[in-house]
Design a protein around this motif. Structure first.
Motif, PDB file in Angstrom:
ATOM      1  N   PHE A 180      55.733 -63.754  71.843  1.00 36.74           N
ATOM      2  CA  PHE A 180      56.317 -63.903  70.139  1.00 36.74           C
ATOM      3  C   PHE A 180      56.772 -64.873  70.898  1.00 36.74           C
ATOM      4  CE2 PHE A 180      56.505 -59.197  68.212  1.00 36.74           C
ATOM      5  CZ  PHE A 180      55.598 -59.488  67.786  1.00 36.74           C
ATOM      6  N   LEU A 181      56.266 -66.227  69.862  1.00 31.18           N
ATOM      7  CA  LEU A 181      56.242 -67.087  69.912  1.00 31.18           C
ATOM      8  C   LEU A 181      57.514 -67.905  69.188  1.00 31.18           C
ATOM      9  CD1 LEU A 181      52.857 -68.937  71.342  1.00 31.18           C
ATOM     10  CD2 LEU A 181      55.061 -67.693  72.514  1.00 31.18           C
ATOM     11  N   VAL A 182      58.937 -68.877  69.767  1.00 32.67           N
ATOM     12  CA  VAL A 182      59.920 -69.499  68.765  1.00 32.67           C
ATOM     13  C   VAL A 182      59.408 -70.746  69.367  1.00 32.67           C
ATOM     14  CG1 VAL A 182      62.434 -69.648  68.439  1.00 32.67           C
ATOM     15  CG2 VAL A 182      61.148 -67.264  69.287  1.00 32.67           C
ATOM     16  N   PRO A 183      59.519 -71.652  68.105  1.00 28.85           N
ATOM     17  CA  PRO A 183      59.383 -73.423  68.360  1.00 28.85           C
ATOM     18  C   PRO A 183      60.921 -73.859  68.507  1.00 28.85           C
ATOM     19  CG  PRO A 183      59.257 -72.314  66.185  1.00 28.85           C
ATOM     20  CD  PRO A 183      59.120 -71.209  66.812  1.00 28.85           C
ATOM     21  N   SER A 184      60.812 -75.167  69.876  1.00 29.86           N
ATOM     22  CA  SER A 184      62.385 -75.361  69.836  1.00 29.86           C
ATOM     23  C   SER A 184      62.759 -76.753  69.098  1.00 29.86           C
ATOM     24  CB  SER A 184      61.994 -75.923  71.243  1.00 29.86           C
ATOM     25  OG  SER A 184      62.946 -77.029  72.087  1.00 29.86           O
ATOM     26  N   HIS A 187      62.963 -79.793  71.555  1.00 32.35           N
ATOM     27  CA  HIS A 187      61.718 -79.816  72.689  1.00 32.35           C
ATOM     28  C   HIS A 187      60.553 -79.891  71.387  1.00 32.35           C
ATOM     29  CE1 HIS A 187      64.389 -80.043  75.683  1.00 32.35           C
ATOM     30  NE2 HIS A 187      65.171 -78.598  75.469  1.00 32.35           N
ATOM     31  N   PRO A 188      60.307 -80.701  70.621  1.00 32.82           N
ATOM     32  CA  PRO A 188      58.678 -80.931  69.852  1.00 32.82           C
ATOM     33  C   PRO A 188      57.657 -80.179  70.654  1.00 32.82           C
ATOM     34  CG  PRO A 188      60.728 -82.933  68.810  1.00 32.82           C
ATOM     35  CD  PRO A 188      61.124 -82.202  70.254  1.00 32.82           C
ATOM     36  N   GLY A 189      57.372 -79.709  69.714  1.00 30.07           N
ATOM     37  CA  GLY A 189      55.922 -79.166  70.703  1.00 30.07           C
ATOM     38  C   GLY A 189      55.659 -78.086  71.650  1.00 30.07           C
ATOM     39  N   LYS A 190      56.931 -78.032  71.915  1.00 30.27           N
ATOM     40  CA  LYS A 190      57.242 -76.572  73.216  1.00 30.27           C
ATOM     41  C   LYS A 190      57.584 -75.560  72.156  1.00 30.27           C
ATOM     42  CE  LYS A 190      57.051 -79.897  77.066  1.00 30.27           C
ATOM     43  NZ  LYS A 190      57.898 -79.742  78.200  1.00 30.27           N
ATOM     44  N   GLN A 584      62.227 -76.500  57.146  1.00 32.06           N
ATOM     45  CA  GLN A 584      62.218 -75.728  58.331  1.00 32.06           C
ATOM     46  C   GLN A 584      60.736 -76.498  59.783  1.00 32.06           C
ATOM     47  OE1 GLN A 584      62.558 -72.246  56.538  1.00 32.06           O
ATOM     48  NE2 GLN A 584      64.430 -71.713  57.716  1.00 32.06           N
ATOM     49  N   LEU A 585      59.784 -76.412  58.907  1.00 34.25           N
ATOM     50  CA  LEU A 585      58.575 -75.956  59.746  1.00 34.25           C
ATOM     51  C   LEU A 585      58.653 -77.872  59.948  1.00 34.25           C
ATOM     52  CD1 LEU A 585      55.686 -75.097  57.416  1.00 34.25           C
ATOM     53  CD2 LEU A 585      56.541 -74.624  59.583  1.00 34.25           C
ATOM     54  N   LYS A 586      59.084 -78.664  58.716  1.00 36.99           N
ATOM     55  CA  LYS A 586      59.369 -80.270  59.311  1.00 36.99           C
ATOM     56  C   LYS A 586      60.564 -80.215  60.889  1.00 36.99           C
ATOM     57  CE  LYS A 586      60.157 -85.142  57.278  1.00 36.99           C
ATOM     58  NZ  LYS A 586      60.484 -85.468  56.221  1.00 36.99           N
ATOM     59  N   GLU A 587      61.894 -79.879  60.727  1.00 40.56           N
ATOM     60  CA  GLU A 587      62.363 -79.909  61.853  1.00 40.56           C
ATOM     61  C   GLU A 587      61.461 -79.581  62.845  1.00 40.56           C
ATOM     62  OE1 GLU A 587      65.176 -77.389  59.799  1.00 40.56           O
ATOM     63  OE2 GLU A 587      66.842 -78.752  59.293  1.00 40.56           O
ATOM     64  N   LEU A 588      61.353 -78.252  63.024  1.00 41.39           N
ATOM     65  CA  LEU A 588      60.735 -77.483  64.185  1.00 41.39           C
ATOM     66  C   LEU A 588      59.262 -78.763  65.025  1.00 41.39           C
ATOM     67  CD1 LEU A 588      61.041 -73.683  62.954  1.00 41.39           C
ATOM     68  CD2 LEU A 588      61.799 -75.169  64.900  1.00 41.39           C
ATOM     69  N   SER A 589      58.530 -79.804  63.985  1.00 42.71           N
ATOM     70  CA  SER A 589      57.689 -80.178  63.911  1.00 42.71           C
ATOM     71  C   SER A 589      56.462 -79.945  63.809  1.00 42.71           C
ATOM     72  CB  SER A 589      58.001 -80.913  65.515  1.00 42.71           C
ATOM     73  OG  SER A 589      59.186 -81.887  65.302  1.00 42.71           O
ATOM     74  N   ILE A 590      56.050 -78.531  62.867  1.00 41.70           N
ATOM     75  CA  ILE A 590      55.483 -78.199  62.976  1.00 41.70           C
ATOM     76  C   ILE A 590      54.640 -78.149  62.006  1.00 41.70           C
ATOM     77  CG2 ILE A 590      54.662 -75.484  63.046  1.00 41.70           C
ATOM     78  CD1 ILE A 590      56.825 -74.812  64.614  1.00 41.70           C
TER      79      ILE A 590
END
Length: 598
Positions: A180-184, A187-190, A584-590
């Motif tokens: 299960f991945l959790v976006p940072s 650290h955008p993209g990680k 939320q997606l924008k804050e996480l660069s997703i």
């Protein structure tokens, strides 16, 4: 007196006769007996019977209130007459004559009943889990889980273990299941990963000089669900320094024996040391690496009785390839054509051509003697049939079933057939918890999809023979210091003596097709730590959910988890997973890229 209660609903006894009490709880059941109203009041601790007279203040309101409404009452404890005592309740010798009542919270019409616990669809139960948890059985299971965990903690501390916490946000690690991945955000993209297990961290604790670690650890694996598996689960994570495999066994066996004795409600528990079964022996005898030893059936290789025999189907299979075998599944008391035909039909339902069989009976009209029956016996002849019966120790009234081919391909089906025979014939002794260790797992296996050698169990395990074995043996012949605890057919944990030497680890990964750069990238922290003095160490991780499931007599872990996911991995009560807001997606660069529907 306390504003809500002087006693709980499970506390009152005959010694409280005539006492003034205040109780609060849920209306479990109502019964109208010719003017008198009886209510069973329930809280976490139990049930107490209340008696309402029509003259009781608030009677009209409580008479109309639905089940599961919350009320508070004042009243007087009185002994029940001898003919009305309820021996099934701890409070069954008394009842409370209510003098006043207040409705604290009125319940709407229930989507599922609490009293009586009838079967209800899973989705309704999970959607209304707060109601489901009020049911006696499920409520009892969750309390059992808490007590089991507390007992585990006490037993571990008594053995000199200390509890340490390891990170929840960590790095992705290829440990056999999807992360299960959790976006940072920072650290955008990680991405972080939720831990599949605290494997590397607990080993690093040993390298750091801590000696006997444990943790009730949450773990997360993005894998397909089944009755005894969840996306999130808890395990008793254990690691020890300066130990051999036997030292690990000696620490865990008393814990398991004590735990199952404490909570097993009188069922027999295997004494320790537990039985040790090598992996390959387990496959050959039971068709599984998690055998249910309550079933006494042990399969045997009977190939020689069929080699060159008149039963051409098996004889030709044996001639076709030296790897091919014929395995026998003895079936004590299964000696009837009706049972053999049922087993044959079951096998066909499992996608097989059928099951060969022989059964023995007393000749018709005789009081003694024995004769075989079935097409297999007719084709191989009396001498071979009798030799086969002698090898298997069978008598009149018994049967045997046969599976033929490459054992690597049929052993799982043979194991299912063994389970089916033992269950249907009532041979399984269900009044016990039967433990064993499965040991000597192969270090490597052949990955047919990728056409290469791969790790079969745990890449961090020490190979038996260490570097010499890696350099001189066929990889598929190398065994590892890996072990599982199995109870009643359930794998409760996996463990190993760890590979604590950097050069052996790199060589083991090289055999599995991973170069030093890959190992450095994936496990650099642990590999670097091993450069600076790592003790020999080992451990294991029994699953809390499966332990409690066995102790509660359940077959699905959702029955021992307070708020489980459904079979699609959804929390239907809290509507998770759910879509994220654009903000939320924008804050996480997703940016999401959903699958294209065809």
């Amino acid at each position: 007196m306390h504003i809500y209660r002087s006693h709980t609903c499970g506390a009152l006894r005959a010694t409280d006769d005539q006492a003034a009490v205040r109780l609060s709880g849920w209306v479990h059941r109502k019964r109208d007996h010719g003017g008198l109203l009886f209510i069973d009041l329930r809280d976490h601790y139990g049930l107490t019977q209340l008696v309402f007279d029509p003259a009781t203040p608030g009677f009209d309101k409580v008479e109309r209130v639905r089940a599961e409404s919350v009320i508070r009452i004042d009243g007087k404890v009185v002994k029940r007459t001898s003919d009305t005592i309820n021996a099934n309740l701890p409070t069954g010798e008394v009842e409370v004559q209510v003098t006043s009542v207040e409705v604290l919270s009125e319940a709407a019409e229930l989507p599922l009943p609490v009293f009586g616990e009838p079967e209800y669809p899973e989705e309704i139960r999970l959607k209304n889990r707060f109601l489901d948890l009020r049911r006696e059985t499920l409520h009892k299971n969750i309390v059992l889980r808490s007590r089991v965990i507390q007992s585990i903690r006490n037993r571990m501390v008594d053995q000199g273990f200390l509890e340490y916490q390891t990170p929840i946000l960590t790095a992705s690690s290829p440990e056999g299941a999807r992360d299960f991945l959790v976006p940072s955000r920072m650290h955008p993209g990680k991405f972080y990963a939720l831990p599949q297990a605290p494997q590397q961290f607990k080993q690093l604790l040993m390298v750091s000089g801590f000696d006997r670690y444990f943790q009730i650890a949450p773990c997360f694996r993005d894998e397909d669900l089944r009755a005894d598996r969840s996306l999130e689960f808890y395990q008793l994570d254990v690691e020890m320094s300066f130990v051999t495999q036997e030292d690990v066994f000696a620490s865990i066996e008393p814990l398991m024996h004590g735990l199952f004795t404490e909570f097993g409600e009188g069922k027999r528990v295997s004494s320790y040391p537990f039985q040790r079964i090598p992996y390959r022996e387990s496959i050959a005898k039971y068709g599984s690496d998690k055998p249910d030893l309550r079933n006494p059936i042990e399969m045997q290789d009977v190939s020689e009785h069929f080699r060159g025999s008149g039963f051409k189907v098996f004889a030709s299979i044996l001639e076709a390839d030296a790897k091919n075998k014929v395995w026998a599944i003895p079936a004590k008391t299964g000696g009837s054509r009706a049972f053999c035909d049922r087993m044959n039909s079951w096998a066909q339902g499992e996608g097989q051509k059928g099951l060969g069989y022989i059964f023995w009976r007393t000749p018709e009209g005789a009081t003694e003697g024995i004769e075989p029956s079935g097409p297999v016996a007719k084709n191989i002849g009396d001498e071979r049939t009798e030799a086969l019966r002698g090898q298997l120790g069978l008598e009149a009234g018994d049967a045997v079933f046969f599976v033929a081919g490459n054992p690597d391909e049929f052993y799982k089906f043979a194991g299912l057939a063994r389970t089916k025979v033992g269950t249907d014939l009532g041979l399984v002794d269900e009044d016990q918890f039967r433990f064993c260790w499965i040991v000597d797992f192969p270090m490597f296996e052949w990955n047919d999809d990728e056409k290469k050698v791969d790790f079969s169990h745990n890449p961090f395990s020490m190979p038996q023979g260490e570097m010499e074995a890696l350099l001189t043996k066929d990889p598929l012949d190398i065994l590892a210091y890996q072990y599982d605890i199995v109870c009643n057919g359930y794998e409760l944990c996996s463990g190993a003596i760890r590979n604590h030497k950097q050069d052996i680890m790199l060589k083991a990964f090289e055999i599995a097709g991973y170069d030093e750069a890959f190992v450095e990238a994936q496990f650099g922290g642990m590999l670097n730590a091993f450069k600076y003095g790592a003790p020999p160490h080992g451990g294991l991780a029994p699953g809390i959910d499966r332990i409690v499931m066995l102790l509660a007599g359940q077959t699905a872990i959702r029955e021992i988890i307070a708020f489980p996911l459904n079979q699609q991995g959804q929390d239907v009560m809290m509507s998770a997973p759910s879509e994220a807001l654009d903000k939320q997606l924008k804050e996480l660069s997703i940016r999401t890229a959903l699958p294209i529907k065809v």
